[in-house]
Design a protein around this motif. Structure first.
Motif, mmCIF file in Angstrom:
data_model
loop_
_atom_site.group_PDB
_atom_site.id
_atom_site.type_symbol
_atom_site.label_atom_id
_atom_site.label_comp_id
_atom_site.label_asym_id
_atom_site.label_seq_id
_atom_site.Cartn_x
_atom_site.Cartn_y
_atom_site.Cartn_z
ATOM 1 N N ALA A 117 8.321 -15.950 6.251
ATOM 2 C CA ALA A 117 8.428 -15.088 5.074
ATOM 3 C C ALA A 117 7.517 -15.573 3.954
ATOM 4 O O ALA A 117 7.199 -16.762 3.849
ATOM 5 N N SER A 118 7.127 -14.648 3.118
ATOM 6 C CA SER A 118 6.256 -14.967 1.988
ATOM 7 C C SER A 118 7.068 -15.492 0.804
ATOM 8 O O SER A 118 8.140 -14.982 0.486
ATOM 9 N N SER A 119 6.529 -16.510 0.160
ATOM 10 C CA SER A 119 7.048 -16.958 -1.126
ATOM 11 C C SER A 119 5.926 -16.912 -2.157
ATOM 12 O O SER A 119 6.006 -17.540 -3.212
ATOM 13 N N ALA A 120 4.881 -16.170 -1.825
ATOM 14 C CA ALA A 120 3.675 -16.138 -2.653
ATOM 15 C C ALA A 120 3.906 -15.378 -3.954
ATOM 16 O O ALA A 120 4.729 -14.465 -4.039
ATOM 17 N N MET A 121 3.133 -15.766 -4.953
ATOM 18 C CA MET A 121 3.080 -15.062 -6.227
ATOM 19 C C MET A 121 1.640 -14.606 -6.444
ATOM 20 O O MET A 121 0.688 -15.236 -5.977
ATOM 21 N N GLY A 122 1.492 -13.514 -7.151
ATOM 22 C CA GLY A 122 0.162 -13.003 -7.467
ATOM 23 C C GLY A 122 0.125 -12.504 -8.896
ATOM 24 O O GLY A 122 1.127 -12.549 -9.615
ATOM 25 N N VAL A 123 -1.029 -12.013 -9.309
ATOM 26 C CA VAL A 123 -1.198 -11.490 -10.657
ATOM 27 C C VAL A 123 -1.591 -10.027 -10.562
ATOM 28 O O VAL A 123 -2.588 -9.682 -9.922
ATOM 29 N N ARG A 124 -0.799 -9.181 -11.172
ATOM 30 C CA ARG A 124 -1.082 -7.750 -11.205
ATOM 31 C C ARG A 124 -1.161 -7.292 -12.648
ATOM 32 O O ARG A 124 -0.169 -7.389 -13.386
ATOM 33 N N LEU A 125 -2.337 -6.851 -13.053
ATOM 34 C CA LEU A 125 -2.574 -6.391 -14.418
ATOM 35 C C LEU A 125 -2.107 -7.433 -15.430
ATOM 36 O O LEU A 125 -1.456 -7.109 -16.433
ATOM 37 N N GLY A 126 -2.409 -8.701 -15.139
ATOM 38 C CA GLY A 126 -2.120 -9.783 -16.070
ATOM 39 C C GLY A 126 -0.730 -10.361 -15.986
ATOM 40 O O GLY A 126 -0.417 -11.335 -16.677
ATOM 41 N N LYS A 127 0.129 -9.801 -15.129
ATOM 42 C CA LYS A 127 1.505 -10.294 -15.014
ATOM 43 C C LYS A 127 1.730 -10.940 -13.652
ATOM 44 O O LYS A 127 1.261 -10.450 -12.626
ATOM 45 N N SER A 128 2.472 -12.044 -13.656
ATOM 46 C CA SER A 128 2.791 -12.738 -12.410
ATOM 47 C C SER A 128 3.881 -11.974 -11.665
ATOM 48 O O SER A 128 4.921 -11.621 -12.244
ATOM 49 N N VAL A 129 3.631 -11.687 -10.374
ATOM 50 C CA VAL A 129 4.580 -10.905 -9.560
ATOM 51 C C VAL A 129 4.712 -11.530 -8.174
ATOM 52 O O VAL A 129 3.770 -12.164 -7.685
ATOM 53 N N PRO A 130 5.876 -11.392 -7.532
ATOM 54 C CA PRO A 130 5.992 -11.817 -6.132
ATOM 55 C C PRO A 130 5.183 -10.889 -5.246
ATOM 56 O O PRO A 130 4.946 -9.727 -5.598
ATOM 57 N N VAL A 131 4.744 -11.396 -4.105
ATOM 58 C CA VAL A 131 3.876 -10.619 -3.218
ATOM 59 C C VAL A 131 4.416 -10.683 -1.793
ATOM 60 O O VAL A 131 4.797 -11.754 -1.313
ATOM 61 N N MET A 132 4.416 -9.530 -1.118
ATOM 62 C CA MET A 132 4.936 -9.431 0.256
ATOM 63 C C MET A 132 4.168 -8.379 1.034
ATOM 64 O O MET A 132 3.798 -7.336 0.483
ATOM 65 N N HIS A 133 3.972 -8.623 2.308
ATOM 66 C CA HIS A 133 3.451 -7.583 3.198
ATOM 67 C C HIS A 133 4.626 -6.686 3.607
ATOM 68 O O HIS A 133 5.172 -6.787 4.700
ATOM 69 N N ALA A 134 4.977 -5.787 2.695
ATOM 70 C CA ALA A 134 6.140 -4.923 2.897
ATOM 71 C C ALA A 134 5.786 -3.606 3.559
ATOM 72 O O ALA A 134 6.656 -2.744 3.720
ATOM 73 N N CYS A 135 4.506 -3.428 3.949
ATOM 74 C CA CYS A 135 4.122 -2.179 4.598
ATOM 75 C C CYS A 135 3.395 -2.409 5.913
ATOM 76 O O CYS A 135 2.844 -1.488 6.499
ATOM 77 N N GLY A 136 3.362 -3.656 6.377
ATOM 78 C CA GLY A 136 2.800 -3.916 7.695
ATOM 79 C C GLY A 136 1.308 -4.096 7.755
ATOM 80 O O GLY A 136 0.735 -4.120 8.848
ATOM 81 N N HIS A 137 0.642 -4.252 6.613
ATOM 82 C CA HIS A 137 -0.807 -4.418 6.654
ATOM 83 C C HIS A 137 -1.212 -5.732 7.311
ATOM 84 O O HIS A 137 -2.326 -5.855 7.813
ATOM 85 N N ASP A 138 -0.299 -6.708 7.307
ATOM 86 C CA ASP A 138 -0.561 -7.951 8.044
ATOM 87 C C ASP A 138 -0.691 -7.670 9.533
ATOM 88 O O ASP A 138 -1.564 -8.234 10.216
#
Length: 443
Positions: A117-138
């Protein structure tokens, strides 16, 4: 009531079915796919555990490019910003076909409990957000890498050229506001940067995993297969005043209620429902700072989905005068911004029918024709506007589970069964090996 197809379509379909009714059942495909299966699973786990948001897929793109280069495939990077294009020249003359996978993840906190499982964080429009492959693109990226290996190791059997498109930002870009209209992202950016040129692509294919459909089953439909997608933002301006004396100001909240209700009449009263369907949904309402103050402004945002181009056009044309008219009736002012995200995704009818035997080879006895289009949207539609396209779905929920209870794509609990990956790899390979090719003037 069923209508007979036009004589020209009948003639074209007849020619295709006569020439390509029996797909080439190549004995090497199944063992070749089996030989790469564990690597595909491992790649999927790695990508899943390290997801990246749209236009931020730097590590994913490097992984993709490194694997393609190791296979002796010509590679172009930074296509559409972080996209990767691989070109494999077969050992025999033939057409140029493209296979597309998307690489981006979603700003979703993963709740699956998977060991990878992902525990990654990312930045979206300047805000820190959790990130997940929730649509199967992986899974899409891993399956296409597996297909690239199979095809590269059997390139002497390939007639023509295969273009592998690894696309960023199908779900939108993390560095571009959804309502920023002057920047192309995703498929549009890939097309702008020549993804379908040099070599010039003749047809394009893609596979998308779907929860709630059984593992290893493939689903297809000719014509409309997914909805269009458009976004809107409406800013309603009134005059702020005390909540105890609404007559001394102009209430944008009451006006927003009238606009929300009025939008639904575009579907119920203004579109021709014999042609298809339309949905207008308001997703956010923001306005006010205290319960006893009528605010100056209210902002609404939402989405428009349709499965027919003329219905989409009607809604987009009639929404501005409706919104402005209702706002005026409440003595407010409305500023409407419409953003076109993706047209209707349409599978080329003749190409679809010609490729059904190839689908059967990829999933024997597990291929089904969809009765109706599905409600999500996909920017694969932009490729399919340029060249004939076929977009199919791959079931990703183990057959023993209750399909009705499987968490949907985009859920924090979404999972895709590793056992379905081999079918996806095989589908990509069979697309290439069984594409009719000599369809100039037909497609």
């Amino acid at each position: 009531m069923r209508f007979a197809p036009a004589p020209l379509c009948l003639a074209l379909l007849g020619a295709l079915s006569t020439s390509f009714a029996h797909a080439a059942d190549l004995a090497w495909v199944d063992p070749a796919v089996a030989s790469v299966n564990q690597q595909v699973i491992d790649l999927r786990h790695t990508i899943h555990q390290h997801p990246e948001l749209g236009n931020m897929e730097v590590k994913t793109a490097k992984l993709v490019a490194d694997h393609l280069k190791a296979l002796g495939i010509e590679v172009r990077t930074q296509v559409g910003k972080t996209g990767v294009v691989g070109v494999l020249k077969g050992g025999k003359p033939g057409p140029v076909v493209a296979l597309r996978a998307d690489m981006d993840a979603l700003p979703v906190k993963e709740m699956t409990g998977l060991p990878f499982a992902s525990s990654a964080m990312g930045v979206r429009l300047g805000k820190s957000v959790p990130v997940m492959h929730a649509c199967g693109h992986d899974t899409h990226t891993a399956m296409l890498l597996g297909a690239a290996r199979v095809l590269a190791e059997h390139r002497e059997q390939v007639a023509g050229t295969v273009v592998f498109l690894f696309q960023p930002a199908e779900e939108g870009a993390a560095d571009v506001d959804d309502f920023q209209t002057d920047t192309l992202v995703g498929a549009q950016a890939m097309i702008r940067d020549g993804a379908l040129e040099s070599p010039k692509v003749e047809a394009i294919f893609a596979v998308h995993v779907m929860a709630g459909y059984p593992t290893g089953h493939l689903y297809y439909k000719a014509g409309t297969v997914l909805n269009s997608s458009d976004g809107f933002r409406i800013t309603i301006k009134g005059q702020q005043t005390h909540g105890s004396a609404p007559w001394s100001g102009i209430d944008p909240i009451v006006a927003s209620e009238g606009i929300i209700s009025g939008l639904q009449t575009l579907v119920s009263r203004r579109i021709d429902l014999t042609k298809g369907m339309g949905v207008i949904s308001v997703g956010t309402i923001n306005g006010g700072s205290a319960g006893n103050i009528i605010p100056e402004t209210v902002e609404l945002t939402g989405t428009i989905r349709t499965n027919d181009a003329s219905i989409r056009e009607t809604i987009l044309q009639k929404m501005p005068p409706l919104v402005n008219g209702i706002a005026s009736a409440y003595e407010t002012q409305a500023d409407l911004l419409l953003v076109n995200h993706a047209p209707v995704t349409t599978n080329h009818p003749q190409l679809t029918e010609a490729m059904v035997p190839a689908l059967e080879l990829a999933a024997p006895g597990k291929v089904e024709r969809l009765d109706a289009s599905l409600s999500p949207s996909e920017d694969f539609s932009f490729y399919a506007q340029k060249v004939p396209g076929l977009f199919v779905f791959l079931g990703a929920t183990p057959e023993g589970q209750d399909m009705q209870k499987a968490p949907n794509n985009h859920s924090p609990y979404f999972t895709a069964d590793d056992a379905t990956l081999a079918t996806g790899v095989k589908a990509h390979v069979q697309f290439v090996m069984n594409y009719p090719g000599k369809l100039a003037g037909v497609l």
